[in-house]
Design a protein around this motif. Structure first.
Motif, short mmCIF file in Angstrom:
data_model
loop_
_atom_site.label_atom_id
_atom_site.label_comp_id
_atom_site.label_asym_id
_atom_site.label_seq_id
_atom_site.Cartn_x
_atom_site.Cartn_y
_atom_site.Cartn_z
N LEU A 1 -9.48 1.54 -0.36
CA LEU A 1 -9.12 0.46 -1.27
C LEU A 1 -9.81 -0.85 -0.92
O LEU A 1 -10.18 -1.62 -1.81
N TRP A 2 -9.99 -1.10 0.35
CA TRP A 2 -10.46 -2.43 0.78
C TRP A 2 -11.95 -2.64 0.56
O TRP A 2 -12.46 -3.73 0.78
N GLN A 3 -12.68 -1.60 0.13
CA GLN A 3 -14.08 -1.81 -0.24
C GLN A 3 -14.25 -1.94 -1.75
O GLN A 3 -15.37 -1.99 -2.24
N ARG A 4 -13.15 -1.96 -2.49
CA ARG A 4 -13.20 -2.09 -3.95
C ARG A 4 -12.73 -3.47 -4.38
O ARG A 4 -11.84 -4.06 -3.77
N SER A 5 -13.27 -3.95 -5.46
CA SER A 5 -12.95 -5.29 -5.93
C SER A 5 -11.46 -5.43 -6.23
O SER A 5 -10.89 -4.60 -6.96
N PRO A 6 -10.81 -6.47 -5.72
CA PRO A 6 -9.40 -6.70 -6.04
C PRO A 6 -9.20 -7.22 -7.46
O PRO A 6 -8.07 -7.44 -7.88
N VAL B 1 -1.82 -5.51 -4.61
CA VAL B 1 -2.26 -4.27 -3.97
C VAL B 1 -1.61 -3.05 -4.61
O VAL B 1 -2.26 -2.04 -4.86
N VAL B 2 -0.32 -3.13 -4.87
CA VAL B 2 0.42 -1.97 -5.35
C VAL B 2 -0.07 -1.49 -6.72
O VAL B 2 0.07 -0.31 -7.07
N TRP C 1 0.83 -1.20 0.00
CA TRP C 1 0.00 0.00 0.00
C TRP C 1 0.87 1.25 0.00
O TRP C 1 0.55 2.24 -0.68
N LEU C 2 1.96 1.22 0.75
CA LEU C 2 2.83 2.39 0.84
C LEU C 2 3.54 2.71 -0.47
O LEU C 2 4.07 3.81 -0.63
N GLN C 3 3.54 1.79 -1.40
CA GLN C 3 4.13 2.04 -2.71
C GLN C 3 3.14 2.68 -3.68
O GLN C 3 3.51 3.03 -4.80
N ARG C 4 1.90 2.83 -3.26
CA ARG C 4 0.87 3.41 -4.09
C ARG C 4 0.86 4.94 -3.93
O ARG C 4 1.29 5.46 -2.90
N GLY C 5 0.36 5.64 -4.89
CA GLY C 5 0.08 7.05 -4.72
C GLY C 5 -1.30 7.24 -4.12
O GLY C 5 -2.14 6.33 -4.14
N ARG C 6 -1.55 8.44 -3.59
CA ARG C 6 -2.87 8.72 -3.00
C ARG C 6 -3.75 9.57 -3.91
O ARG C 6 -4.92 9.80 -3.60
#
Length: 404
Positions: free
Chosen positions: A366-371, A357-358, A325-330
Motif C-alpha cells: 500500500l505504501w508505494q501507491r498514491s494516497p 488508509v482504510v 490497515w487492519l480494517q482493510r481486506g487483503r
C-alpha cells in the motif's frame, strides 16, 4: 483525559497488533513464499481459499527484500527462532535470484521448471524475457529485465538485516550477497546487464542509489568497497538532493518512486559518515519528507523515525494508520471512491485530498501507491502478502512507538 489518551497512544498502550502481525507472518510463509521468494497467490474465486496460481512474480525481488527487513526487525524485538529462520530463508531466496542467472545479476523472480505454477507465472512475466538456469542442481525458469527498484528493495532488506540481526551466519550471508551484486554492477559500470549482454537499466544517472548500495558494501566488505564508496560520496554526495527535488515536483504519478527514495535514504542515514557527507544525504531526505510527511504513510513515517528519532505526532499517526490497515481486506476487490471524493487536476483517479488508509484501493504494498488514488482492484481473487503491515509494525515495536 484527552492528554492521557494521546500519551497512551504515543506509548503504544492502546494498540496491540502483534497477533495480527504473527498471523500475517504465518500466511506469508504458508501462501506467499512457495520458493522462498515473495509472490501472491491467485484463488479460484473471491470466496475461495483454493490456490490456482501465482502472480506478481516480477516484483519478487523487491518484496522479498522488504520481507527480509520486516523479519529482521521482528527478530530483534522478539528473538524468536522462527523470525531468525525467516531471515535466513529470505537470504536464501535472494541467493537463488543470483545463482539462477549464472552471472550474479539479480533476477526478478525464479520458479522451478517443474512447478505446477511455472507455466502461468512465466506467461505473465514473458515481457521481461524468460530464461533458464540451475539452482542447487534443479532446473529453474527466471524473469529478467531487472529494474533498479528490485536492487533497491533487496539492498534495503540486506541493510536492515546487517543493522538488526546480530548473528554471524546472517552477517556472512549479507556480506556474500551484497559483494556478489556489487561486483557485478561495478564490473559493468553500473549497468544491469543480462547474461546475453542486453542492458535492462542503469544506475549511472542516480549516484544517490549507487551510494545507497555501496554504503552497505563499505560496511560489510570494507576491503573491497570502502574506497569506491568514499570516492563517490566525496565526489557526488552533494548531488543526492537533485533527483529528489525533481521527483517531488510531481507527487502523484509514479508514486512508487517515493518508496524507493525512502528505502535508499534508510540505507544512507542509519549508519555513520563524515559530517559533510551525511549532511548531503540529510538535505535530500528533508526535501523528500516535505512532500510525503502528510501522506498518511506509516512506513515512510517509520523510516523518518529510524533516521531522526521519535516525535509524539508521528507516533500517534503511525498508531492510527496501522489500526486502519487492519480494517482493510487483503484481497484485490474492486474499490471505486469517485462517488465519495471529488477528483482534481483533470485526473479522474486523483483525489483532491489524501484518502484515509482504510478506504484506499487494494494493491501489493500500500505504501508505494498514491494516497490520492480513487479506484483500483480487480476480482477479489488475489491476496496481498501483508508486508505493508508487518514491516512498519515491527519497526514501530523496535523504536518504541508501539508496545506488545
Amino acid at each position: 483525559m484527552h492528554k492521557l489518551l494521546i500519551g497512551l497512544l504515543a506509548a503504544g498502550c492502546l494498540f496491540a497488533g502483534e497477533p495480527e502481525a504473527l498471523k500475517i507472518d504465518a500466511d506469508i510463509r504458508d501462501r506467499h513464499m512457495p520458493y522462498l521468494m515473495v509472490m501472491d497467490p491467485v484463488f479460484e474465486a473471491a470466496d475461495s481459499t483454493n490456490i490456482v496460481g501465482y502472480t506478481r512474480c516480477g516484483d519478487s525481488a523487491i518484496w522479498t527484500g522488504h520481507y527480509l527487513a520486516a523479519e529482521s526487525y521482528r527478530w530483534n524485538v522478539t528473538r524468536s527462532p522462527e523470525a531468525l529462520a525467516n531471515v535466513m530463508d529470505a537470504l536464501n531466496g535472494i541467493r537463488k535470484l543470483l545463482d539462477v542467472t549464472g552471472v550474479d545479476v539479480l533476477a526478478r523472480c525464479a520458479v522451478p521448471a517443474d512447478s505446477d505454477w511455472a507455466t502461468g507465472i512465466m506467461s505473465e512475466e514473458s515481457l521481461h524475457g524468460i530464461r533458464s538456469g540451475v539452482v542447487d542442481g534443479q532446473s529453474y525458469l527466471w524473469a529478467g529485465n531487472t529494474s533498479r527498484d528490485q536492487y533497491s528493495g533487496v539492498f534495503f532488506g540486506l541493510t536492515a538485516a546487517w543493522n538488526l540481526v546480530d548473528d554471524q551466519l546472517a552477517h556472512d550471508w549479507v556480506s556474500m550477497l551484497a559483494t556478489r551484486m556489487l561486483n557485478n554492477l561495478l564490473d559493468h559500470n553500473w549497468l544491469v546487464r543480462m547474461p546475453e549482454g542486453d542492458i535492462s537499466t542503469t544506475f549511472l544517472a542516480r549516484p544517490d542509489q549507487q551510494l545507497s548500495l555501496l554504503k552497505l558494501g563499505r560496511r560489510c566488505n570494507p576491503k573491497r568497497f570502502e574506497s569506491a564508496y568514499k570516492s563517490l560520496a566525496n565526489l557526488a554526495g552533494y548531488t543526492t538532493v537533485l533527483p529528489i527535488a525533481l521527483e517531488v515536483e510531481d507527487p502523484y504519478n509514479s508514486y512508487f518512486k517515493f518508496n524507493l527514495d525512502h528505502i535508499n535514504f534508510y540505507n544512507l542515514l542509519t549508519s555513520g559518515d563524515s559530517w559533510w557527507v551525511r549532511q548531503n544525504y540529510v538535505n535530500g531526505f528533508d526535501v523528500l519528507r516535505k512532500t510525503t510527511d502528510d501522506h498518511a504513510n506509516p512506513f515512510f513515517d517509520m523510516i523518518d523515525t529510524a533516521i531522526n528519532g521519535r516525535t509524539q505526532q508521528r507516533d500517534e499517526h503511525v498508531t492510527t494508520y496501522l489500526e486502519q490497515w487492519l480494517q482493510r481486506g487483503r484481497r484485490d476487490n474492486w474499490v471505486d471512491l469517485r462517488p465519495t471524493y471529488p477528483s482534481c487536476g483533470g485526473d479522474e483517479n486523483r483525489a483532491c485530498e489524501v484518502i484515509p488508509v482504510v478506504e484506499r484501493p487494494p494493491t501489493d504494498f500500500l505504501w508505494q501507491r498514491s494516497p490520492f488514488q480513487l479506484y483500483g482492484g480487480l476480482y477479489g481473487t488475489i491476496e496481498g502478502a501483508g508486508i505493508d503491515y508487518i514491516l512498519p509494525y515491527w519497526m514501530a515495536r523496535y523504536y518504541g512507538v508501539l508496545s506488545e
